[in-house]
Design a protein around this motif. Structure first.
Motif, PDB file in Angstrom:
ATOM      1  N   THR A  50      59.941  97.214  13.747  1.00 31.34           N
ATOM      2  CA  THR A  50      58.604  97.674  14.143  1.00 31.34           C
ATOM      3  C   THR A  50      57.799  96.584  14.846  1.00 31.34           C
ATOM      4  O   THR A  50      56.879  96.894  15.599  1.00 31.34           O
ATOM      5  CB  THR A  50      57.810  98.178  12.919  1.00 31.34           C
ATOM      6  OG1 THR A  50      57.749  97.135  11.942  1.00 31.34           O
ATOM      7  CG2 THR A  50      58.466  99.410  12.325  1.00 31.34           C
ATOM      8  N   ASP A  51      58.152  95.319  14.624  1.00 33.34           N
ATOM      9  CA  ASP A  51      57.463  94.218  15.304  1.00 33.34           C
ATOM     10  C   ASP A  51      57.707  94.217  16.812  1.00 33.34           C
ATOM     11  O   ASP A  51      56.951  93.627  17.563  1.00 33.34           O
ATOM     12  CB  ASP A  51      57.911  92.865  14.748  1.00 33.34           C
ATOM     13  CG  ASP A  51      57.475  92.645  13.307  1.00 33.34           C
ATOM     14  OD1 ASP A  51      56.525  93.312  12.872  1.00 33.34           O
ATOM     15  OD2 ASP A  51      58.100  91.800  12.637  1.00 33.34           O
ATOM     16  N   PHE A  52      58.780  94.866  17.223  1.00 34.70           N
ATOM     17  CA  PHE A  52      59.129  94.863  18.638  1.00 34.70           C
ATOM     18  C   PHE A  52      58.350  95.905  19.439  1.00 34.70           C
ATOM     19  O   PHE A  52      58.502  95.992  20.646  1.00 34.70           O
ATOM     20  CB  PHE A  52      60.631  95.061  18.824  1.00 34.70           C
ATOM     21  CG  PHE A  52      61.421  93.879  18.335  1.00 34.70           C
ATOM     22  CD1 PHE A  52      61.480  92.716  19.088  1.00 34.70           C
ATOM     23  CD2 PHE A  52      62.072  93.923  17.122  1.00 34.70           C
ATOM     24  CE1 PHE A  52      62.200  91.614  18.639  1.00 34.70           C
ATOM     25  CE2 PHE A  52      62.786  92.826  16.661  1.00 34.70           C
ATOM     26  CZ  PHE A  52      62.849  91.672  17.424  1.00 34.70           C
ATOM     27  N   PHE A  53      57.534  96.693  18.798  1.00 38.74           N
ATOM     28  CA  PHE A  53      56.669  97.644  19.490  1.00 38.74           C
ATOM     29  C   PHE A  53      55.309  96.990  19.664  1.00 38.74           C
ATOM     30  O   PHE A  53      54.423  97.135  18.834  1.00 38.74           O
ATOM     31  CB  PHE A  53      56.566  98.966  18.711  1.00 38.74           C
ATOM     32  CG  PHE A  53      57.873  99.684  18.632  1.00 38.74           C
ATOM     33  CD1 PHE A  53      58.365 100.372  19.728  1.00 38.74           C
ATOM     34  CD2 PHE A  53      58.629  99.658  17.467  1.00 38.74           C
ATOM     35  CE1 PHE A  53      59.579 101.032  19.664  1.00 38.74           C
ATOM     36  CE2 PHE A  53      59.840 100.311  17.391  1.00 38.74           C
ATOM     37  CZ  PHE A  53      60.320 101.003  18.491  1.00 38.74           C
ATOM     38  N   ASN A  54      55.170  96.226  20.742  1.00 36.37           N
ATOM     39  CA  ASN A  54      53.919  95.525  21.003  1.00 36.37           C
ATOM     40  C   ASN A  54      53.620  95.587  22.506  1.00 36.37           C
ATOM     41  O   ASN A  54      54.450  96.006  23.301  1.00 36.37           O
ATOM     42  CB  ASN A  54      53.963  94.089  20.477  1.00 36.37           C
ATOM     43  CG  ASN A  54      55.069  93.269  21.092  1.00 36.37           C
ATOM     44  OD1 ASN A  54      55.118  93.086  22.298  1.00 36.37           O
ATOM     45  ND2 ASN A  54      55.974  92.756  20.245  1.00 36.37           N
ATOM     46  N   ILE A  55      52.435  95.139  22.874  1.00 38.50           N
ATOM     47  CA  ILE A  55      51.982  95.261  24.257  1.00 38.50           C
ATOM     48  C   ILE A  55      52.850  94.473  25.232  1.00 38.50           C
ATOM     49  O   ILE A  55      53.078  94.906  26.368  1.00 38.50           O
ATOM     50  CB  ILE A  55      50.484  94.865  24.382  1.00 38.50           C
ATOM     51  CG1 ILE A  55      49.937  95.236  25.758  1.00 38.50           C
ATOM     52  CG2 ILE A  55      50.288  93.392  24.103  1.00 38.50           C
ATOM     53  CD1 ILE A  55      49.860  96.703  26.015  1.00 38.50           C
ATOM     54  N   LYS A  56      53.387  93.345  24.801  1.00 39.63           N
ATOM     55  CA  LYS A  56      54.228  92.541  25.695  1.00 39.63           C
ATOM     56  C   LYS A  56      55.545  93.252  25.996  1.00 39.63           C
ATOM     57  O   LYS A  56      56.029  93.217  27.126  1.00 39.63           O
ATOM     58  CB  LYS A  56      54.474  91.161  25.093  1.00 39.63           C
ATOM     59  CG  LYS A  56      53.204  90.331  25.038  1.00 39.63           C
ATOM     60  CD  LYS A  56      53.411  89.050  24.282  1.00 39.63           C
ATOM     61  CE  LYS A  56      52.075  88.322  24.141  1.00 39.63           C
ATOM     62  NZ  LYS A  56      52.142  87.239  23.185  1.00 39.63           N
ATOM     63  N   ILE A  57      56.092  93.901  24.989  1.00 40.75           N
ATOM     64  CA  ILE A  57      57.318  94.682  25.201  1.00 40.75           C
ATOM     65  C   ILE A  57      57.034  95.859  26.129  1.00 40.75           C
ATOM     66  O   ILE A  57      57.798  96.133  27.065  1.00 40.75           O
ATOM     67  CB  ILE A  57      57.896  95.173  23.854  1.00 40.75           C
ATOM     68  CG1 ILE A  57      58.291  93.990  22.964  1.00 40.75           C
ATOM     69  CG2 ILE A  57      59.053  96.140  24.068  1.00 40.75           C
ATOM     70  CD1 ILE A  57      59.518  93.244  23.383  1.00 40.75           C
ATOM     71  N   VAL A  58      55.938  96.557  25.898  1.00 43.86           N
ATOM     72  CA  VAL A  58      55.566  97.696  26.746  1.00 43.86           C
ATOM     73  C   VAL A  58      55.343  97.230  28.182  1.00 43.86           C
ATOM     74  O   VAL A  58      55.805  97.868  29.136  1.00 43.86           O
ATOM     75  CB  VAL A  58      54.316  98.410  26.188  1.00 43.86           C
ATOM     76  CG1 VAL A  58      53.797  99.462  27.157  1.00 43.86           C
ATOM     77  CG2 VAL A  58      54.630  99.035  24.838  1.00 43.86           C
ATOM     78  N   LEU A  59      54.655  96.101  28.357  1.00 41.87           N
ATOM     79  CA  LEU A  59      54.435  95.549  29.693  1.00 41.87           C
ATOM     80  C   LEU A  59      55.768  95.194  30.361  1.00 41.87           C
ATOM     81  O   LEU A  59      55.981  95.488  31.539  1.00 41.87           O
ATOM     82  CB  LEU A  59      53.533  94.319  29.618  1.00 41.87           C
ATOM     83  CG  LEU A  59      53.288  93.590  30.940  1.00 41.87           C
ATOM     84  CD1 LEU A  59      52.563  94.491  31.927  1.00 41.87           C
ATOM     85  CD2 LEU A  59      52.498  92.314  30.693  1.00 41.87           C
ATOM     86  N   GLY A  60      56.661  94.580  29.613  1.00 37.82           N
ATOM     87  CA  GLY A  60      57.977  94.226  30.150  1.00 37.82           C
ATOM     88  C   GLY A  60      58.743  95.449  30.616  1.00 37.82           C
ATOM     89  O   GLY A  60      59.330  95.452  31.700  1.00 37.82           O
ATOM     90  N   LEU A  61      58.713  96.495  29.813  1.00 38.90           N
ATOM     91  CA  LEU A  61      59.411  97.725  30.193  1.00 38.90           C
ATOM     92  C   LEU A  61      58.765  98.379  31.416  1.00 38.90           C
ATOM     93  O   LEU A  61      59.464  98.907  32.297  1.00 38.90           O
ATOM     94  CB  LEU A  61      59.442  98.694  29.012  1.00 38.90           C
ATOM     95  CG  LEU A  61      60.290  98.230  27.824  1.00 38.90           C
ATOM     96  CD1 LEU A  61      60.115  99.176  26.639  1.00 38.90           C
ATOM     97  CD2 LEU A  61      61.755  98.124  28.220  1.00 38.90           C
ATOM     98  N   ALA A  62      57.434  98.338  31.491  1.00 42.70           N
ATOM     99  CA  ALA A  62      56.730  98.910  32.646  1.00 42.70           C
ATOM    100  C   ALA A  62      57.082  98.142  33.919  1.00 42.70           C
ATOM    101  O   ALA A  62      57.317  98.747  34.977  1.00 42.70           O
ATOM    102  CB  ALA A  62      55.225  98.889  32.406  1.00 42.70           C
TER     103      ALA A  62
END
Length: 114
Positions: A34-46
């Motif tokens: 659950t720690d991997f669901f963060n804004i930096k991960i979302v930004l990276g995927l975007a």
């Protein structure tokens, strides 16, 4: 190959490398799933998504062997990001390899324009 297509390929490479960097920042220090669901991960995927859209567009306009050569540019950009923002070091051999990659991309692009 025209300049606008080369610019779009470079933009795709920049987005892919920035996406990798954001994923690294988002993953660092996390242990639970659950720690991997963060804004930096979302930004990276975007960023990866935008870069992929750029690649797909370029694939519709240029030969695969030319477009694919530009994926190597992401290796160079990620290396420089690691040095600039994470304090990592690149050995001389690594710098030499990156120079060869950049020369190779230039040769492929020049050959496609001829």
């Amino acid at each position: 190959m025209n300049f606008s297509l080369i610019l779009l390929l470079a933009t795709g490479s920049i987005c892919a490398s920035a996406g990798t960097f954001a994923l690294k920042l988002g993953a660092t220090g996390n242990h639970d799933l659950t720690d991997f669901f963060n804004i930096k991960i979302v930004l990276g995927l975007a960023l990866y998504g935008f870069g992929s859209a750029a690649w797909i567009y370029c694939l519709s306009r240029a030969p695969l062997n030319v477009v694919y050569a530009f994926t190597a540019l992401t290796f160079v950009l990620v290396q420089f990001s690691a040095v600039a923002f994470l304090g990592e070091r690149i050995p001389v051999v690594g710098l030499s390899g990156m120079a060869l990659i950049v020369c190779g991309i230039g040769l492929v692009a020049a050959g496609a324009s001829a």
